[in-house]
Structure formats: structure tokens, C-alpha cells
Design a protein around this motif. Structure first.
Motif, PDB file in Angstrom:
ATOM      1  N   ASP A   1     -30.794  31.516  59.498  1.00  8.01           N
ATOM      2  CA  ASP A   1     -31.007  32.155  58.450  1.00  8.01           C
ATOM      3  C   ASP A   1     -31.660  33.629  58.876  1.00  8.01           C
ATOM      4  O   ASP A   1     -32.647  33.735  59.451  1.00  8.01           O
ATOM      5  CB  ASP A   1     -31.692  31.610  57.151  1.00  8.01           C
ATOM      6  N   GLN A   2     -30.913  34.660  58.530  1.00  9.41           N
ATOM      7  CA  GLN A   2     -31.134  36.004  58.981  1.00  9.41           C
ATOM      8  C   GLN A   2     -31.644  36.781  57.989  1.00  9.41           C
ATOM      9  O   GLN A   2     -30.776  36.996  57.017  1.00  9.41           O
ATOM     10  CB  GLN A   2     -30.478  36.751  60.035  1.00  9.41           C
ATOM     11  N   ARG A   3     -32.936  37.025  57.733  1.00  6.10           N
ATOM     12  CA  ARG A   3     -33.409  37.932  56.576  1.00  6.10           C
ATOM     13  C   ARG A   3     -32.797  39.327  56.938  1.00  6.10           C
ATOM     14  O   ARG A   3     -32.372  39.601  57.787  1.00  6.10           O
ATOM     15  CB  ARG A   3     -34.810  37.905  56.433  1.00  6.10           C
ATOM     16  N   PRO A   4     -32.900  40.243  55.918  1.00  6.20           N
ATOM     17  CA  PRO A   4     -32.358  41.815  56.065  1.00  6.20           C
ATOM     18  C   PRO A   4     -33.211  42.489  57.141  1.00  6.20           C
ATOM     19  O   PRO A   4     -34.168  42.351  57.159  1.00  6.20           O
ATOM     20  CB  PRO A   4     -32.643  42.161  54.469  1.00  6.20           C
ATOM     21  N   LYS A   5     -32.389  43.148  57.881  1.00  5.03           N
ATOM     22  CA  LYS A   5     -32.994  43.718  58.925  1.00  5.03           C
ATOM     23  C   LYS A   5     -33.940  44.854  58.695  1.00  5.03           C
ATOM     24  O   LYS A   5     -34.668  45.255  59.317  1.00  5.03           O
ATOM     25  CB  LYS A   5     -31.969  44.229  59.973  1.00  5.03           C
ATOM     26  N   ALA A   6     -33.637  45.236  57.327  1.00  2.44           N
ATOM     27  CA  ALA A   6     -34.622  46.247  57.022  1.00  2.44           C
ATOM     28  C   ALA A   6     -36.147  45.888  56.758  1.00  2.44           C
ATOM     29  O   ALA A   6     -37.031  46.437  57.327  1.00  2.44           O
ATOM     30  CB  ALA A   6     -34.321  46.676  55.463  1.00  2.44           C
ATOM     31  N   LEU A   7     -36.395  44.518  56.655  1.00  9.12           N
ATOM     32  CA  LEU A   7     -37.614  43.922  56.444  1.00  9.12           C
ATOM     33  C   LEU A   7     -38.095  43.689  58.047  1.00  9.12           C
ATOM     34  O   LEU A   7     -39.499  43.827  58.109  1.00  9.12           O
ATOM     35  CB  LEU A   7     -37.582  42.517  56.202  1.00  9.12           C
ATOM     36  N   ASP A   8     -37.431  43.627  59.002  1.00  5.54           N
ATOM     37  CA  ASP A   8     -37.730  43.718  60.464  1.00  5.54           C
ATOM     38  C   ASP A   8     -38.351  45.140  60.810  1.00  5.54           C
ATOM     39  O   ASP A   8     -39.246  45.152  61.387  1.00  5.54           O
ATOM     40  CB  ASP A   8     -36.686  43.228  61.296  1.00  5.54           C
ATOM     41  N   LEU A   9     -37.676  45.928  60.188  1.00  9.45           N
ATOM     42  CA  LEU A   9     -37.945  47.602  60.547  1.00  9.45           C
ATOM     43  C   LEU A   9     -39.358  47.830  59.852  1.00  9.45           C
ATOM     44  O   LEU A   9     -40.089  48.368  60.375  1.00  9.45           O
ATOM     45  CB  LEU A   9     -37.001  48.282  60.021  1.00  9.45           C
ATOM     46  N   LEU A  10     -39.428  47.219  58.702  1.00  4.20           N
ATOM     47  CA  LEU A  10     -40.697  47.352  57.686  1.00  4.20           C
ATOM     48  C   LEU A  10     -41.838  46.830  58.158  1.00  4.20           C
ATOM     49  O   LEU A  10     -42.987  47.150  57.918  1.00  4.20           O
ATOM     50  CB  LEU A  10     -40.402  47.103  56.190  1.00  4.20           C
ATOM     51  N   SER A  11     -41.765  45.602  59.103  1.00  6.33           N
ATOM     52  CA  SER A  11     -42.827  44.834  59.466  1.00  6.33           C
ATOM     53  C   SER A  11     -42.886  45.100  61.062  1.00  6.33           C
ATOM     54  O   SER A  11     -43.792  44.440  61.499  1.00  6.33           O
ATOM     55  CB  SER A  11     -42.484  43.370  58.954  1.00  6.33           C
ATOM     56  N   SER A  12     -42.297  46.337  61.409  1.00 11.88           N
ATOM     57  CA  SER A  12     -42.533  46.391  63.112  1.00 11.88           C
ATOM     58  C   SER A  12     -44.025  47.140  63.206  1.00 11.88           C
ATOM     59  O   SER A  12     -44.585  47.350  62.338  1.00 11.88           O
ATOM     60  CB  SER A  12     -41.486  47.385  63.591  1.00 11.88           C
ATOM     61  N   PRO A  13     -44.382  46.707  64.482  1.00 14.61           N
ATOM     62  CA  PRO A  13     -45.672  47.432  64.870  1.00 14.61           C
ATOM     63  C   PRO A  13     -46.056  48.866  64.291  1.00 14.61           C
ATOM     64  O   PRO A  13     -46.789  49.170  64.064  1.00 14.61           O
ATOM     65  CB  PRO A  13     -45.966  46.972  66.225  1.00 14.61           C
ATOM     66  N   GLU A  14     -44.974  49.478  64.749  1.00 11.68           N
ATOM     67  CA  GLU A  14     -45.094  50.860  64.390  1.00 11.68           C
ATOM     68  C   GLU A  14     -44.921  51.351  62.759  1.00 11.68           C
ATOM     69  O   GLU A  14     -45.841  52.023  62.627  1.00 11.68           O
ATOM     70  CB  GLU A  14     -43.639  51.851  64.853  1.00 11.68           C
ATOM     71  N   ALA A  15     -44.337  50.246  61.975  1.00 12.02           N
ATOM     72  CA  ALA A  15     -44.579  50.643  60.479  1.00 12.02           C
ATOM     73  C   ALA A  15     -45.795  50.124  60.043  1.00 12.02           C
ATOM     74  O   ALA A  15     -46.316  50.937  59.174  1.00 12.02           O
ATOM     75  CB  ALA A  15     -43.424  50.005  59.957  1.00 12.02           C
ATOM     76  N   LEU A  16     -46.289  48.808  60.397  1.00  9.33           N
ATOM     77  CA  LEU A  16     -47.614  48.640  60.223  1.00  9.33           C
ATOM     78  C   LEU A  16     -48.575  49.397  60.764  1.00  9.33           C
ATOM     79  O   LEU A  16     -49.803  49.538  59.959  1.00  9.33           O
ATOM     80  CB  LEU A  16     -47.842  47.143  60.888  1.00  9.33           C
ATOM     81  N   ASP A  17     -48.719  50.075  61.831  1.00  8.36           N
ATOM     82  CA  ASP A  17     -49.545  51.225  62.133  1.00  8.36           C
ATOM     83  C   ASP A  17     -49.545  52.343  61.165  1.00  8.36           C
ATOM     84  O   ASP A  17     -50.979  52.795  60.921  1.00  8.36           O
ATOM     85  CB  ASP A  17     -49.338  51.567  63.626  1.00  8.36           C
ATOM     86  N   ALA A  18     -48.437  52.530  60.558  1.00  9.64           N
ATOM     87  CA  ALA A  18     -48.362  54.014  59.827  1.00  9.64           C
ATOM     88  C   ALA A  18     -49.086  53.224  58.203  1.00  9.64           C
ATOM     89  O   ALA A  18     -49.683  54.223  57.791  1.00  9.64           O
ATOM     90  CB  ALA A  18     -46.949  54.109  59.822  1.00  9.64           C
ATOM     91  N   ILE A  19     -48.535  52.164  58.010  1.00  6.86           N
ATOM     92  CA  ILE A  19     -48.934  51.967  56.566  1.00  6.86           C
ATOM     93  C   ILE A  19     -50.067  50.962  56.380  1.00  6.86           C
ATOM     94  O   ILE A  19     -50.786  50.662  55.385  1.00  6.86           O
ATOM     95  CB  ILE A  19     -47.723  51.608  55.763  1.00  6.86           C
ATOM     96  N   GLY A  20     -50.450  50.200  57.215  1.00  7.53           N
ATOM     97  CA  GLY A  20     -51.691  49.304  57.290  1.00  7.53           C
ATOM     98  C   GLY A  20     -51.099  47.998  56.977  1.00  7.53           C
ATOM     99  O   GLY A  20     -50.236  47.913  56.095  1.00  7.53           O
TER     100      GLY A  20
END
Length: 321
Positions: A115-134
């Protein structure tokens, strides 16, 4: 996905398709030119029927078809099958969405998951995104879906979830909790239904005759108690998901188990409240409560003993020693 540069345009900026596609048995197929092309893909179209300068009607026609093995839509969940390859995951009209919510986290926890979740969630939970939003930032997710069979649309559903961003990055804990509470909810609603079946069977059997099973289940379904229970547990799941990260997974599971007990008991009481005036219905309620209590026992035994009780037991053992 590779892009074709300047040719990758939204549908309304591309050259119009040729007319009279409604005369074709199968739509023309091609691969997308890029994300703009794919995300505005015209799978269906309306062709106007003209008589001179006037429009006298329209025909619903095929649009553009995707060629074999196209890029997967990053906003849609997919499942890999042996026969059809990757397909989109639809909604099950018989199950509430929150019961499948572990799929939003499992892709981060299981590398070989089909099962593959929406790729948008992978982008949103990437290290770069987490560094930006916390990692402790709360994400609001709107989940939209439908259940359809060819051109028949059976269900449209919109769900809203709130969860901490880091749960989508390291999904092991969230997945384990989601699976565990789903099991607890299944036990609770199953216990509720079994108790109501017993209640209805006794209430519909004057003189100890055996009631018609169809009548029993029809009466149970008419109360809508199990639907109400699933809905109430969904609210508790939302609260748990918001709190997960502030409390330990074990405490989260225990809170939900306690909620399952309360919801099952409350829904049984509400469903049987109207019939507690005659002797037979009172007897039915008592027997139903006995079934409910027995079926809920696994949830009670899963709860941790209160700290005071544990300390008292420890002191007693030390005194015996």
C-alpha cells in the motif's frame, strides 16, 4: 517524473483535442508531459452538438487515456496488485475512514508495503520539511475519496485528521497504535452487537419460543447502535491522534481501551432504554448486559493496574517475604 518543459501545460492551455471522440470505441492514449499535464488530465469531455449556429445538445465522450504504466498521482493512495499492477485505493462504504488511517503512517514504517500512501505525505514528512515546520507542528489533513463502480457513484466522503508532523516521518509508533486501537474497537463493537442480539432474541421470544433470526437482526439493525458506536470511537481516535506524541503509546492505547468500554456500555444502554418497562424486556436487558460484560473482558484485562493497586500488591508480597 520527467517533464517536457514548455510543453507541460495545464489542460486549458493546451491545444484542444480533436472533435467527434464520442464516435471512438476507445480514447487515444499517451503519457503525461509533466505534472501540470497529469494533474489537470481530462479523462472525460462533453462535445456540443450544433445545428448551424445553435447548440441543440451534447454528448458525454471519452477524453484522454493514460498510456500503460503512467506516473502515479501524488495526491492519491495506491495499492499494488498481482494482476493489475498499481491501482488507486477507493473507500469502503461499510467502513469508516479512521479504521484505515494506519495506512497513512505505515508507508514510513514498512519499506516493502504494497500500500502506497499519497506521495504528498512523503514530501511533507521529509527531513527538509520537518526542519522547516518542526516535527511537533500539527498538520491538518483533508482526506477526500469516493467509491464507484464504472460510471455509478456510490459514495463521496470527506474526512479531516490532525496529527503531529513527525508521526508521518517515523510511523512505527503511530502504525502500531492505530492497529492496536482498531483491534480494541472491533472487540468493543462486536461485544455491543452480541449483547444486542441476545437482548433482542430474549425480548422477541415470549413463552421461550425461538424467535426468527431475521427478525432479531432486523431489530438490532434498526437501533443503529453499532453505527453510533463506530462514530463515537472515531471521535476518540481523532483525540488520540492529536495527543500522540505527548503521551506514550502504551498510555494512548489504554485511554482508547477505556473509551471503548464507555462507548459500548453507553450505546447498549441507549438502545435498550425504551424497553425497560415490561418484565420480559427487563430480563432481556439483564441477559444482554451479562453478554456485554463477558465480551468486553479482553478490554478490561488489557488495562494496566492502577498504580496504587500495584503498590499495595507489592507491599503485600514484601510483607509475606
Amino acid at each position: 517524473m520527467a517533464t517536457s518543459g514548455e510543453r507541460d501545460l495545464p489542460a486549458w492551455e493546451q491545444p484542444p483535442q480533436r472533435v467527434h471522440l464520442h464516435m471512438m470505441k476507445k480514447e487515444p492514449q499517451r503519457l503525461p508531459l509533466g505534472w501540470l499535464d497529469l494533474l489537470t488530465w481530462e479523462a472525460r469531455r462533453l462535445e456540443l452538438i450544433r445545428e448551424g449556429d445553435d447548440v441543440s445538445g451534447f454528448v458525454r465522450a471519452v477524453g484522454r487515456g493514460l498510456a500503460a504504466d503512467p506516473p502515479r498521482d501524488p495526491m492519491v493512495a495506491h495499492r499494488q496488485t498481482d494482476k493489475r499492477g498499481w491501482i488507486t485505493i477507493g473507500l469502503d462504504p461499510k467502513r469508516m475512514f479512521w479504521r484505515e488511517a494506519n495506512a497513512l503512517f505505515s508507508a514510513a514504517a514498512i519499506s516493502d508495503c504494497k500500500d502506497q500512501r499519497p506521495k504528498a505525505l512523503d514530501l511533507l514528512s521529509s527531513p527538509e520539511a520537518l526542519d522547516a515546520i518542526g516535527g511537533d507542528a500539527t498538520l491538518d489533513l483533508d482526506v477526500l475519496g469516493l467509491s464507484a463502480e464504472k460510471s455509478r457513484l456510490d459514495l463521496i466522503r470527506a474526512e479531516h485528521l490532525r496529527a503531529r508532523a513527525r508521526l508521518f516521518s517515523d510511523g512505527v509508533a503511530a502504525t502500531e497504535v492505530a492497529i492496536a486501537i482498531n483491534e480494541k474497537a472491533t472487540v468493543a463493537v462486536g461485544a455491543l452487537r452480541a449483547a444486542l442480539v441476545k437482548y433482542a432474541a430474549v425480548a422477541l421470544s415470549p413463552g421461550d419460543r425461538t424467535p426468527d433470526s431475521k427478525e432479531v437482526y432486523r431489530l438490532v439493525d434498526s437501533w443503529g447502535a453499532t453505527t453510533e458506536a463506530w462514530s463515537a470511537l472515531g471521535e476518540h481516535f481523532d483525540a488520540l491522534l492529536r495527543d500522540l506524541g505527548e503521551v506514550e503509546p502504551e498510555e494512548a492505547r489504554e485511554r482508547f481501551a477505556q473509551a471503548c468500554l464507555r462507548v459500548a456500555q453507553a450505546c447498549f444502554a441507549a438502545a435498550t432504554a425504551a424497553g425497560r418497562e415490561s418484565g420480559r424486556w427487563l430480563k432481556a436487558a439483564a441477559l444482554g448486559e451479562r453478554v456485554l460484560h463477558a465480551k468486553l473482558r479482553p478490554l478490561r484485562t488489557s488495562l494496566r493496574a492502577p498504580e496504587s493497586s500495584s503498590r499495595a500488591e507489592t507491599n503485600a508480597l514484601e510483607g509475606q517475604a
